[in-house]
Design an enzyme around this catalytic site. Structure first.
Site, PDB file in Angstrom:
ATOM      1  CE  LYS A 269      -4.118  -1.749   2.337  1.00 20.66           C
ATOM      2  NZ  LYS A 269      -5.033  -1.586   1.193  1.00 20.66           N
ATOM      3  NE  ARG A 343     -11.044  -9.298  -3.141  1.00 20.48           N
ATOM      4  CZ  ARG A 343     -11.318  -8.407  -4.083  1.00 20.48           C
ATOM      5  NH1 ARG A 343     -11.589  -8.796  -5.322  1.00 20.48           N
ATOM      6  NH2 ARG A 343     -11.326  -7.127  -3.800  1.00 20.48           N
TER       7      ARG A 343
HETATM    8  N1  BES Z   1      -8.399  -3.401   3.687  1.00 19.70           N
HETATM    9  C1  BES Z   1      -8.510  -2.975   2.335  1.00 19.70           C
HETATM   10  C2  BES Z   1      -9.765  -2.146   2.071  1.00 19.70           C
HETATM   11  C3  BES Z   1      -9.861  -0.807   2.774  1.00 19.70           C
HETATM   12  C4  BES Z   1      -9.524   0.352   2.126  1.00 19.70           C
HETATM   13  C5  BES Z   1     -10.386  -0.718   4.046  1.00 19.70           C
HETATM   14  C6  BES Z   1      -9.665   1.576   2.763  1.00 19.70           C
HETATM   15  C7  BES Z   1     -10.515   0.502   4.689  1.00 19.70           C
HETATM   16  C8  BES Z   1     -10.158   1.651   4.031  1.00 19.70           C
HETATM   17  C9  BES Z   1      -8.537  -4.189   1.410  1.00 19.70           C
HETATM   18  O1  BES Z   1      -7.849  -5.307   1.849  1.00 19.70           O
HETATM   19  C10 BES Z   1      -7.932  -3.780   0.116  1.00 19.70           C
HETATM   20  O2  BES Z   1      -6.763  -3.513   0.104  1.00 19.70           O
HETATM   21  N2  BES Z   1      -8.727  -3.748  -0.959  1.00 19.70           N
HETATM   22  C11 BES Z   1      -8.265  -3.389  -2.225  1.00 19.70           C
HETATM   23  C12 BES Z   1      -8.803  -4.367  -3.222  1.00 19.70           C
HETATM   24  C13 BES Z   1      -8.167  -4.290  -4.593  1.00 19.70           C
HETATM   25  C14 BES Z   1      -6.719  -4.692  -4.532  1.00 19.70           C
HETATM   26  C15 BES Z   1      -8.930  -5.196  -5.524  1.00 19.70           C
HETATM   27  C16 BES Z   1      -8.772  -1.981  -2.529  1.00 19.70           C
HETATM   28  O3  BES Z   1      -9.879  -1.637  -2.124  1.00 19.70           O
HETATM   29  O4  BES Z   1      -8.020  -1.212  -3.115  1.00 19.70           O
HETATM   30 MN    MN Z   2      -5.792  -5.253   1.322  1.00 25.72          MN
END
Ligand code: BES
Ligand code: MN
Ligand code: ZN
Length: 493
Positions: A269, A343
């Site tokens: 991230k 997921r």
């Molecule tokens: N934990 C994150 C989602 C999230 C984002 C929670 C902001 C709280 C605040 C999740 O694991 C994630 O990283 N999702 C990705 C999915 C993508 C890689 C398909 C996302 O939302 O960018």
């Molecule tokens: Mn994630």
């Protein structure tokens, strides 16, 4: 402690007496309260508008040190959330000034659509939810909770409504518990530690508690959970909590995403996005806290909480983009992106819950996608289900608790976006559009054949800024909602 009293509010010895005023109507019978509000309304500072508040010190005719009048706006538009907010704000002020003793005069039954029970419960909730502060890591603990909150109600109401106080307090303490867990930094809540804390508490409440460690997860082939945990120094866990009353046939399963820290993995991230990722176990916290509440409320249903716990980190052991894993269900998954880890672990937990417990209904709750926050903002959770009746149950419960939910579509043809050339499915959709939907569709692959709903709480789980009855940080979103949904399913299933 919160209690109901029937004392004359003008004769009460209290650090703070709180009374409420509508803009256009009188909501008390007590002549002194009515007169005081009328006099105050003549001042330019206070007219009874929503959010108005004024404090009178040593008010004549009262024994309280301070009298706070809070505005509720027009009586016709009065609702539970306005009362929750007003009460929460008043208790927040009391905390700020370190008052240990607060009395709140509950308005008489208004003529509007809001019944006395709903009115009382929303005020109890506002007080209880506001009376909390996460200061575990502060040496200087300034804003302590108010020790005693008394609600003044009519004689008849006091004995009749005592049970409401217990229920409201039980459920709201669950929300506070979840907030504390989510606010706890990731270094102090590794999957193992979090699981230990929760299971100890759960055993005390009489829930059946099972904790599967890494060895057991290996033996039972929880391929997705193990894959996500592979990059972390700390072991994953699967926590299973069960409220199982005798002679009950129907089962509801609650599954909560428990990523104690989400670095993104090798698909690391960025700076901004990684900041609040200790909160990526808010779904797990909501399920665990709701289970503890339910063990006390004892609905006539078997309720099973299934909580996969991992840390999504980087190391030489970590999964790579392009890896293919074999999940608990037997399906193979191409890891298109290591940051789509929620997921993965939910897929295993859902398959397990269905195989093991055959629930009539399964609901998962997760901080799953940034896309859901883009779509609905920070206040609303997204609800995804093909089951109209279940959607309705969730939306109605959400309206009652004011943990706002909005139904989102499960657009069938988007399923193609998850196709993989080399495995049964890809955890990363082909493009970024509609990512909250494709995430839900991924989960649906593991819930096939069971009545299932998914609640994406990435927006409402964690707020940097405080609000009327919640301090900055974790909100505990979902605890009251899940309790309400389960209690409602207990009546209809
Ligand atoms: N934990 C994150 C989602 C999230 C984002 C929670 C902001 C709280 C605040 C999740 O694991 C994630 O990283 N999702 C990705 C999915 C993508 C890689 C398909 C996302 O939302 O960018
Ligand atoms: Mn994630
Ligand atoms: Zn995540």
């Amino acid at each position: 402690m919160i209690k109901l009293v029937t004392t004359d509010p003008t004769r009460i010895k209290s650090n703070l007496l709180v009374i409420a005023a509508c803009k256009d109507a009188n909501v008390y019978e007590h002549p002194r309260l009515v007169a005081t509000i009328q006099q105050t309304r003549r001042l330019s500072e206070f007219s009874g508008n929503r959010g108005d508040e004024i404090v009178l010190y040593n008010p004549p005719g009262f024994t309280t040190d301070r009298l706070m009048i809070v505005g509720l706006g027009d009586l016709e538009r009065l609702n539970a959330e306005i009362l929750r907010t007003a009460t929460g704000k008043a208790v927040g002020r009391a905390m700020e000034h370190e008052l240990s003793n607060v009395t709140i005069a509950v308005p008489g039954p208004p003529d509007g659509s809001l019944g006395f029970e709903d009115l009382l419960v929303s005020m109890l909730e506002g007080a209880c939810l506001a009376n909390h502060h996460f200061d575990r890591y502060k040496n200087d603990k300034k804003t302590a909770a108010v020790k005693q909150i008394a609600f003044v109600v009519p004689e008849k109401a006091a004995s009749k409504h005592r049970r409401l106080v217990t229920v409201a307090q039980t459920i709201c303490s669950g929300t506070l518990l979840a907030r504390d867990w989510v606010n706890t930094p990731a270094n102090d809540k590794t999957p193992q530690r979090f699981a230990a804390v929760v299971s100890k508490l759960c055993e005390k409440t009489g829930l059946k508690t099972r904790l599967l460690g890494k060895k057991e997860l290996r033996r039972q082939k929880f391929g997705s959970i193990l894959a996500v945990a592979a990059g972390s120094e700390t072991d994953p866990a699967l926590l299973v909590l069960e409220h199982a009353p005798a002679r009950v046939k129907k089962t509801v399963a609650l599954v909560g995403k428990g990523v104690t820290f989400d670095s993104g993995g090798l698909n690391l991230k960025t700076n901004v996005r990684i900041n609040q990722m200790k909160a990526d176990m808010a779904g797990a916290a909501a399920v665990a806290a709701a289970m503890i509440c339910l063990s006390r409320l004892k609905p006539d249903l078997r309720v099973v909480g299934v909580i996969p716990l991992v840390e999504n980190m980087i190391s030489g052991q970590a999964i790579r983009p392009g890896d293919i894993i074999r999940t608990y269900s037997g399906k193979t998954v191409e890891i298109g992106n290591t940051d789509a880890e929620g997921r993965l672990i939910l897929g295993d937990a859902i398959s397990f819950a269905i195989k093991k417990y055959r629930p009539e209904v399964l609901i998962d709750i997760a901080t799953l996608t940034g896309a859901c926050v883009i779509a609905l903002g920070e206040e609303l959770a997204g609800v995804f289900t093909a089951d109209d009746e279940l959607a309705e149950t969730i939306l109605q419960s959400a309206q009652r608790t004011h943990e706002r939910c909005w139904r989102m579509p499960l657009t069938e043809d988007y399923r193609d976006l998850l196709k993989s050339d080399v495995a049964d499915i890809n955890n990363m959709p082909r493009h970024r559009y509609g990512a909250a939907i494709t995430a839900a569709l991924y989960l649906s692959e593991f819930a096939a054949g069971t009545r299932w709903a998914h609640i994406d709480i990435a927006g409402p789980a964690f707020h940097k800024k405080s609000s009327a009855y919640c301090g900055p940080g974790a909100t505990g979103f979902g605890v009251r909602l899940l309790c309400e949904v389960v209690r409602s399913l207990a009546k209809t299933l």
